[in-house]
Scaffold this active site. Structure first.
Site, PDB file in Angstrom:
ATOM      1  N   HIS A  44      43.199  32.466  26.208  1.00 45.97           N
ATOM      2  CA  HIS A  44      42.182  32.713  27.488  1.00 45.97           C
ATOM      3  C   HIS A  44      40.938  32.119  27.026  1.00 45.97           C
ATOM      4  O   HIS A  44      39.558  32.173  26.495  1.00 45.97           O
ATOM      5  CB  HIS A  44      41.516  34.458  27.451  1.00 45.97           C
ATOM      6  CG  HIS A  44      41.106  34.842  29.191  1.00 45.97           C
ATOM      7  ND1 HIS A  44      39.800  33.944  29.527  1.00 45.97           N
ATOM      8  CD2 HIS A  44      41.472  35.284  29.440  1.00 45.97           C
ATOM      9  CE1 HIS A  44      39.218  34.586  30.399  1.00 45.97           C
ATOM     10  NE2 HIS A  44      40.643  35.190  31.348  1.00 45.97           N
ATOM     11  N   ALA A  45      40.532  31.346  28.033  1.00 46.61           N
ATOM     12  CA  ALA A  45      40.004  30.109  28.211  1.00 46.61           C
ATOM     13  C   ALA A  45      38.763  30.805  28.515  1.00 46.61           C
ATOM     14  O   ALA A  45      37.861  29.461  27.772  1.00 46.61           O
ATOM     15  CB  ALA A  45      39.747  28.747  29.299  1.00 46.61           C
ATOM     16  N   ASP A  46      38.447  31.928  29.087  1.00 46.41           N
ATOM     17  CA  ASP A  46      37.192  31.892  29.268  1.00 46.41           C
ATOM     18  C   ASP A  46      37.092  33.514  29.563  1.00 46.41           C
ATOM     19  O   ASP A  46      36.511  34.124  29.825  1.00 46.41           O
ATOM     20  CB  ASP A  46      36.549  31.542  30.594  1.00 46.41           C
ATOM     21  CG  ASP A  46      35.655  31.562  31.605  1.00 46.41           C
ATOM     22  OD1 ASP A  46      34.190  32.535  30.221  1.00 46.41           O
ATOM     23  OD2 ASP A  46      34.879  31.836  32.214  1.00 46.41           O
ATOM     24  N   LEU A  47      36.953  34.236  28.207  1.00 44.44           N
ATOM     25  CA  LEU A  47      36.844  35.729  27.981  1.00 44.44           C
ATOM     26  C   LEU A  47      35.550  35.785  27.204  1.00 44.44           C
ATOM     27  O   LEU A  47      34.739  35.619  26.558  1.00 44.44           O
ATOM     28  CB  LEU A  47      37.801  36.039  26.470  1.00 44.44           C
ATOM     29  CG  LEU A  47      38.100  37.088  26.408  1.00 44.44           C
ATOM     30  CD1 LEU A  47      38.890  38.305  27.016  1.00 44.44           C
ATOM     31  CD2 LEU A  47      38.618  37.382  24.619  1.00 44.44           C
TER      32      LEU A  47
ATOM     33  N   ASN B 138      35.471  39.032  33.004  1.00 42.88           N
ATOM     34  CA  ASN B 138      37.252  38.987  33.178  1.00 42.88           C
ATOM     35  C   ASN B 138      37.434  40.332  31.990  1.00 42.88           C
ATOM     36  O   ASN B 138      39.094  40.248  32.045  1.00 42.88           O
ATOM     37  CB  ASN B 138      37.340  37.315  32.244  1.00 42.88           C
ATOM     38  CG  ASN B 138      36.533  36.654  33.179  1.00 42.88           C
ATOM     39  OD1 ASN B 138      36.591  37.021  34.557  1.00 42.88           O
ATOM     40  ND2 ASN B 138      36.531  35.354  32.988  1.00 42.88           N
TER      41      ASN B 138
END
Length: 237
Positions: free
Chosen positions: A166-169, A173
């Site tokens: 996941h690139a933007d945990l 989110n």
């Protein structure tokens, strides 16, 4: 998987739409003005480019892809076009389908689209089904809600065990409803080749920074306690 959604691509753009919505779908769905008063701007985590939509076919979230941070001040919505399947909305839509096939808790993808701007640039949008009653992890910061953080840690571990990056945990989110969900998989991927980088720990480090930022109004001891509960869930898997 191809039987689960329709793929339409032409010179100026294209879309993917989940099979149950093929009959009702219109490309105008990607325009919040089409929905009028049924589209309500998302005020947390939407970067001003996401809307909750109350549609006859269900409650959706419409998101226009845009950059945040310093790059977003100069080039907010335009991306460089290379090929249709590399478009960010297409990539996220297809990833969500794969994750749902694996039984992972992610939103149901409804449609993805893009429009080219000249020959080099495009703009993209994604529609997913809204998770009923979902609230961000940061809403569960009291002492009696600590088990939610343990469940969040268990959820993240499920994704990591499935090699999902996941690139933007961040806290916004991670949504809590009937179970814990992860959302917003823009630039996410399934790690298939051997990877010597510790991307799992990098994911957790990013999340810890988000906890300190989003819950900065709490004292350090309380934040540490919540984080320890999340790690306990992560490590128990």
């Amino acid at each position: 998987m191809g039987a689960d959604y329709l793929r339409h691509v032409e010179g100026t753009g294209g879309y993917l739409v989940s099979s149950p919505f093929r009959a009702a779908f219109r490309e105008a769905w990607f325009d919040p003005e089409f929905w009028g008063s049924r589209a309500e701007p998302v005020t947390r985590g939407g970067r001003g480019a996401a809307w909750f939509v109350s549609a006859p076919t269900g409650d959706f979230v419409l998101r226009h892809f845009c950059r945040g941070g310093l790059p977003g001040r100069f080039i907010r919505r335009d991306y460089v076009f290379t090929r249709a399947d590399a478009v960010r909305s297409f990539a996220e839509f297809q990833l969500l389908f794969r994750l749902r096939e694996q039984g992972l808790p992610v939103p149901e993808p409804i449609a993805a689209g893009y429009r080219k701007r000249g020959t080099l640039l495009y703009r993209a949008a994604l529609i997913i089904r809204r998770i009923p009653g979902a609230r961000p992890l940061t809403d569960f910061a009291s002492e009696d809600q600590e088990p939610v953080w343990t469940a969040a840690g268990q959820c993240i571990r499920r994704f990591h065990d499935a090699s999902v990056f996941h690139a933007d945990l961040n806290c916004l989110n991670i949504l809590v409803a009937d179970e814990v969900y992860l959302i917003d998989f823009d630039r996410g991927r399934i790690v298939t080749a051997p990877d010597t980088s510790d991307w799992r720990q990098a994911n957790l480090n990013r999340l810890r920074r988000s906890v300190d930022k989003c819950l900065g109004h709490l004292d350090r001891q309380r934040r540490d306690r919540l984080w320890s509960r999340l790690l306990a869930g992560y490590q128990a898997q």
